[in-house]
Each structure stands twice: as structure tokens, then as C-alpha cells.
Design an enzyme around this catalytic site. Structure first.
Site, PDB file in Angstrom:
ATOM      1  N   CYS A  43       0.189 -33.504 -37.798  1.00  0.00           N
ATOM      2  CA  CYS A  43       0.420 -32.097 -38.080  1.00  0.00           C
ATOM      3  C   CYS A  43       0.879 -31.848 -39.501  1.00  0.00           C
ATOM      4  CB  CYS A  43       1.484 -31.512 -37.160  1.00  0.00           C
ATOM      5  SG  CYS A  43       2.200 -32.588 -35.968  1.00  0.00           S
TER       6      CYS A  43
ATOM      7  N   TYR B 263      -6.218 -40.917 -47.501  1.00  0.00           N
ATOM      8  CA  TYR B 263      -7.055 -40.107 -46.625  1.00  0.00           C
ATOM      9  C   TYR B 263      -6.418 -38.798 -46.192  1.00  0.00           C
ATOM     10  CZ  TYR B 263      -9.687 -38.622 -42.492  1.00  0.00           C
ATOM     11  OH  TYR B 263     -10.397 -37.889 -41.587  1.00  0.00           O
TER      12      TYR B 263
ATOM     13  N   ASN C 123       6.402 -33.270 -37.754  1.00  0.00           N
ATOM     14  CA  ASN C 123       5.259 -34.106 -38.128  1.00  0.00           C
ATOM     15  C   ASN C 123       5.679 -35.547 -37.924  1.00  0.00           C
ATOM     16  OD1 ASN C 123       2.926 -35.211 -39.209  1.00  0.00           O
ATOM     17  ND2 ASN C 123       3.622 -34.994 -41.320  1.00  0.00           N
ATOM     18  N   GLY C 124       4.940 -36.276 -37.101  1.00  0.00           N
ATOM     19  CA  GLY C 124       5.265 -37.668 -36.823  1.00  0.00           C
ATOM     20  C   GLY C 124       5.185 -37.948 -35.336  1.00  0.00           C
TER      21      GLY C 124
ATOM     22  N   GLY D 153      -4.081 -30.703 -39.252  1.00  0.00           N
ATOM     23  CA  GLY D 153      -4.144 -30.447 -37.818  1.00  0.00           C
ATOM     24  C   GLY D 153      -4.934 -29.197 -37.534  1.00  0.00           C
TER      25      GLY D 153
END
Length: 500
Positions: A35, A281, A136-137, A62
């Protein structure tokens, strides 16, 4: 007036939940980021729109759901739903999200299925008022934390570890801790990767886990040095004209209120382990990490790749968009002309309408289309950032031959992905990762390419120009900086299993 089926709510009334899940079997053959998070403290400004544009810039992180919570004094306004940021929000919805603090989230599921009930921010009530958390994670001790919360009769309404973090904070506060004290106690109960933006009626927190596995940056709004922005990447600052200040450090909590920015080192065991996939990426190429754009790093990867594995060919090109910088760098060192061999449909986005099996078999190309006149009769080198399962790469190679390529040589600007991630990247189980079960030669045969080479692990890390020990590269080595319980390794939907 907000339409009747939207998810905009105030603190005393939560939205009814639509229960239509996304088919996860149709997800792309790529590593998927968990996310993007965004937060803004800006009294007197339109925080909902600032948050919207911040999320818009972070959309690549996301594409399943999006949400925004704002604080108008102690009143919380929340709206979240499935879809892209531009699909979820409109002018009338944003008009009904007033306040001085905004917290936003755009999601791809890791722990917890793709379902609107799991969309964020997660809003939890405490004795000191509500908090809105965007994460996030991915935690690796979800089962333990869930059991602890259930023993305290906490009401879990989702299957996400993100809600658990918010509930753990609420539990600590309800047992007598003050806001920051309770938050820090809760963070010390969490294991894994977590970059958090947490909104409250007083201000906003930005937090990173002790390893800083996922990124989080701080910015200031132009002309307003006391108005702060938190974002997963610097591109989230750029879109609203905010100035990059610095990163939130591993194990740090920043607390932003009308008194300014305060910093607390909540963990004494910090050790930087930024996910290397962020570098080549996940993050946008215009985002800044380690004081340079990621575009520059990705070009260096291509140059190093050419040094390690050049082959005689007529043209070189990258898989749009993430393979392009490396392809340009490869061309510079090898002297092989860079061209555009594939055209990307940039307006596809994420579609919930899946092509039929007959369409797939007939070669439906929603995102990439080869340029036949460029490829015909040529020996081509195609550069991509990674190979996960190999299904997309195989189809892509086939399309290049069908377009007239005489030879196809594939070069990958990262090492073989041999291990799954448990810190916020959605990967298959290890037996589904092609490099975990096949040699490079066998992968080349499977893809039906004339040759295949990967960038070396050493080359990938050395080109960061940073201490190579400051990155997590467990996807390539299996060396996980935070120990992963065996049960978690076996299932992505661990919380759904626990509820059955």
C-alpha cells in the site's frame, strides 16, 4: 449530498459494508506492493483534497481500495471503498471530509483478503478520542497479537493486521496510557514491517518499524513551514508542491501538532533494512531515495547488467515502465541501440472485469503490444526488472516472436526471486516462484528465449552506492531480518483461517 451507498461516515456511524471480494487468482505475475500511506497536518487548508492528490501520486503502490479520514476537532469523517483513487472519490465526497488533519491509504492486500471491509484507514475509538491508522507493511506476529486482543475482548471487525495495530494502541490508552505512551507500547508488541500514518484530533503521527523496511518521508507545504505532510514516497509530496524535509528514521515516531514536529526514538534496536524491491521496482522512478532519483539507480542497474551479461543483438528495449531505465543504461554500455519495442496502454489501470478464457487463449493484450515493424527480423534484448512465476514473461516472449523477432534474449535487472516476502509484498508460496524450482537454464527453456541472464545480487546492492547491509534482500537470499513464524509462511490469509 453524498450518494446513499457510499462509505462516508462520521465518528458515530460507520458505513455498511459491500461484501464483493476481488478474485485474487487473476492478479498480475509481478511482486505486488502492499500500500501507500499519506497524511497531512494543515489547519486552514483543504486537507481532503491534499490527501486525495497525495494518494493519486501513490496509486502505483496499491490499486484495490482507497480511503481518507479527516479530523474536524474531535469529529472524524471517513470514506473508503474498493477501486482506484479516482474511482472512489469525487468532488461531492471530498466536500464532506472537512478538517485540519487528513490520513489516506491506497491498498493492495497482503494480510487480509481484498475486500472493502479491509480497506483503510482503520478507525478505532479510545478513551482519548478516535484514531485513524493507515499502514504500509505486514506484521509477522499477527496470530499472537490477535489472540492477545481477543483475550481483552477487543472487537475485531476486519482480517487485517493494520486494524490490530490500531486496536492495540486503543487497548493501551484505555488501560490508562496517554496517547504517545500508548502508541509506543503498542508498537513494541508488533513484529515485522510497519510504516504508519496515524491521525488524531490533536495531530498526526508518522512511524516506522525498527528496520525501516517500508519507506516514509516528511515534507512541508510550500510557504507553510509548520504545515507537514507524510507520504510513502517523495512523489506524494511533489504532486501538492510540498518540500521534502527528511525520511522518518527506522524506529522513529514523529508527532506533528500545532506546536510543530517532535521526534521520539521509540525503539532502541533499530537497524536499517529498507526493502531493495522499493529501489528497483515498487517506488516511482521520480521518487528520491538516498539523495537521488530511483531512475538514476535503475539506469546503473542496466549498465551493470550489460557489463555482466552482454550479448550480440540488434536492438534493446525495456518492459514498460519499470524495465525502461535499465534498458537505457544497458544500451549506453553495450552500444546496442535502444528502441521502443513494446507499447503500453497507459489507460488500462486495474480492471475488475476479467477477460474470458477464450479471450486469453486468443492473445488478448490489454497492457502491452509489440511493434512489429521495429521487431521484424531483429535480434532483440528485452529488459525486465524481475521474474516471479514466469507466466507473463513466457507470453511476452511468444508475442515478440509472433511480431517477427529473429532472436529474443531476456535480461533481468535483479537476481532470481527464490523466497517469498512476509513484510508487505504479495508473493506466491515458494514452490510457485519459478527461480525456486528451476535453474536459470531451465527458466530460459520454459520461457523459450535464446538466452537469459539475471543481474548478480552483489551488483544490485553495490549499485545503490550505500552500505549493502542496510537493505532487506530476503526475496533473493532467504535471510529474513525479522524471524518469520512457520505458520505464516504457509498462508497469506492467515486471519481468515483463524476465524473458521
Amino acid at each position: 449530498m453524498i450518494p446513499p451507498n457510499t462509505k462516508a461516515v462520521t465518528s458515530d456511524k460507520y458505513a455498511q459494508i459491500n461484501s464483493n471480494p476481488i478474485n485474487l487468482n487473476e492478479r498480475p505475475d509481478k511482486q505486488e506492493e502492499a500500500c501507500g500511506v499519506f497524511g497531512v497536518y494543515a489547519p486552514g487548508q483543504d486537507v481532503a483534497r491534499l490527501t486525495y492528490f497525495g494518494l493519486y501520486a501513490l496509486q502505483h503502490r496499491g490499486q484495490e481500495s482507497a480511503g481518507i479520514a479527516t479530523f474536524e476537532g474531535k469529529q472524524v469523517h471517513l470514506y473508503k471503498d474498493m477501486g482506484l483513487v479516482s474511482q472512489v472519490f469525487n468532488e461531492s465526497i471530498l466536500d464532506q471530509l472537512p478538517g485540519n488533519v487528513g490520513v489516506g491509504h491506497t491498498r493492495y492486500s497482503t494480510t487480509g483478503s481484498s475486500h472493502v471491509a479491509n480497506a483503510q484507514p482503520a478507525v478505532v475509538e479510545t478513551r482519548l478520542g478516535e484514531i485513524a491508522l493507515a499502514h504500509n507493511g505486514n506484521l509477522v506476529n499477527t496470530t499472537q497479537l490477535r489472540d492477545e486482543l481477543l483475550k481483552k475482548s477487543c472487537n475485531l471487525t476486519t482480517t487485517t493486521d493494520s486494524e490490530m495495530i490500531a486496536l492495540a494502541i486503543g487497548e493501551e490508552i484505555n488501560e490508562g496510557a496517554q496517547l504517545l505512551e500508548g502508541a509506543i507500547r503498542a508498537f513494541n508488541r508488533c513484529r515485522g514491517a510497519f510504516s504508519l500514518v496515524i491521525g488524531t484530533s490533536e495531530g498526526i503521527m508518522g512511524v516506522r518499524d525498527p528496520n525501516g523496511i517500508r519507506p516514509l518521508v516528511i515534507g512541508t507545504l510550500e510557504g507553510s513551514p509548520t504545515r507537514y505532510v507524510l507520504a510513502s514516497e517523495t512523489c506524494g509530496l511533489d504532486i501538492i508542491g510540498a518540500q521534502y524535509l527528511r525520511d522518518v528514521e527506522p524506529g522513529e515516531l514523529v508527532w506533528i501538532t500545532e506546536e510543530g514536529l517532535a521526534s521520539f526514538q521509540w525503539s532502541q534496536k533499530q537497524e536499517r533494512k529498507l526493502c531493495i524491491f522499493e529501489m528497483f521496482y515498487f517506488a516511482r522512478p521520480d521518487s528520491i531515495m538516498n539523495e537521488e532519483s530511483l531512475y538514476s539507480y535503475r539506469m546503473r542497474l542496466g549498465r551493470r547488467l550489460a557489463q555482466e551479461s552482454v550479448v550480440d543483438a540488434d536492438i534493446v528495449f525495456g518492459v514498460p515502465d519499470s524495465g525502461i531505465p535499465a534498458a537505457i543504461g544497458f544500451s549506453e554500455v553495450s552500444g546496442i541501440p535502444y528502441v521502443e519495442g513494446l507499447i503500453k496502454n497507459r489507460y488500462v489501470g486495474r480492471t475488475f472485469i476479467q477477460p474470458t478464457q477464450a479471450m486469453r487463449e486468443s492473445g488478448i493484450r490489454m497492457k502491452l503490444n509489440p511493434l512489429k515493424d521495429v521487431l521484424s527480423g531483429k535480434r532483440v534484448i528485452i529488459i525486465d526488472d524481475s521474474i516471479v512465476r514466469g507466466t507473463t514473461s513466457r507470453k511476452l516472449v511468444k508475442s515478440l516472436y509472433e511480431a517477427g523477432a529473429r532472436e529474443v534474449h531476456m535480461r533481468i535487472s535483479s537476481p532470481p526471486v527464490t523466497h517469498p516476502c512476509f513484510y508487505g509484498i504479495d508473493t506466491d508460496t515458494q514452490d510457485q516462484l519459478i527461480a525456486a524450482t528451476k535453474s536459470v537454464k531451465e527458466i530460459a527453456q520454459h520461457l523459450e528465449v535464446d538466452s537469459l541472464s539475471y543481474l548478480s545480487w552483489k551488483g544490485m546492492l553495490e549499485e545503490t552506492k550505500q552500505d549493502i547491509n542496510s537493505f532487506c534482500s530476503a526475496c533473493f537470499t532467504g535471510d529474513y531480518p525479522v524471524p518469520v513464524p512457520e505458520r505464516l509462511k504457509r498462508s497469506k490469509l492467515i486471519l481468515e483461517e483463524a476465524m473458521v
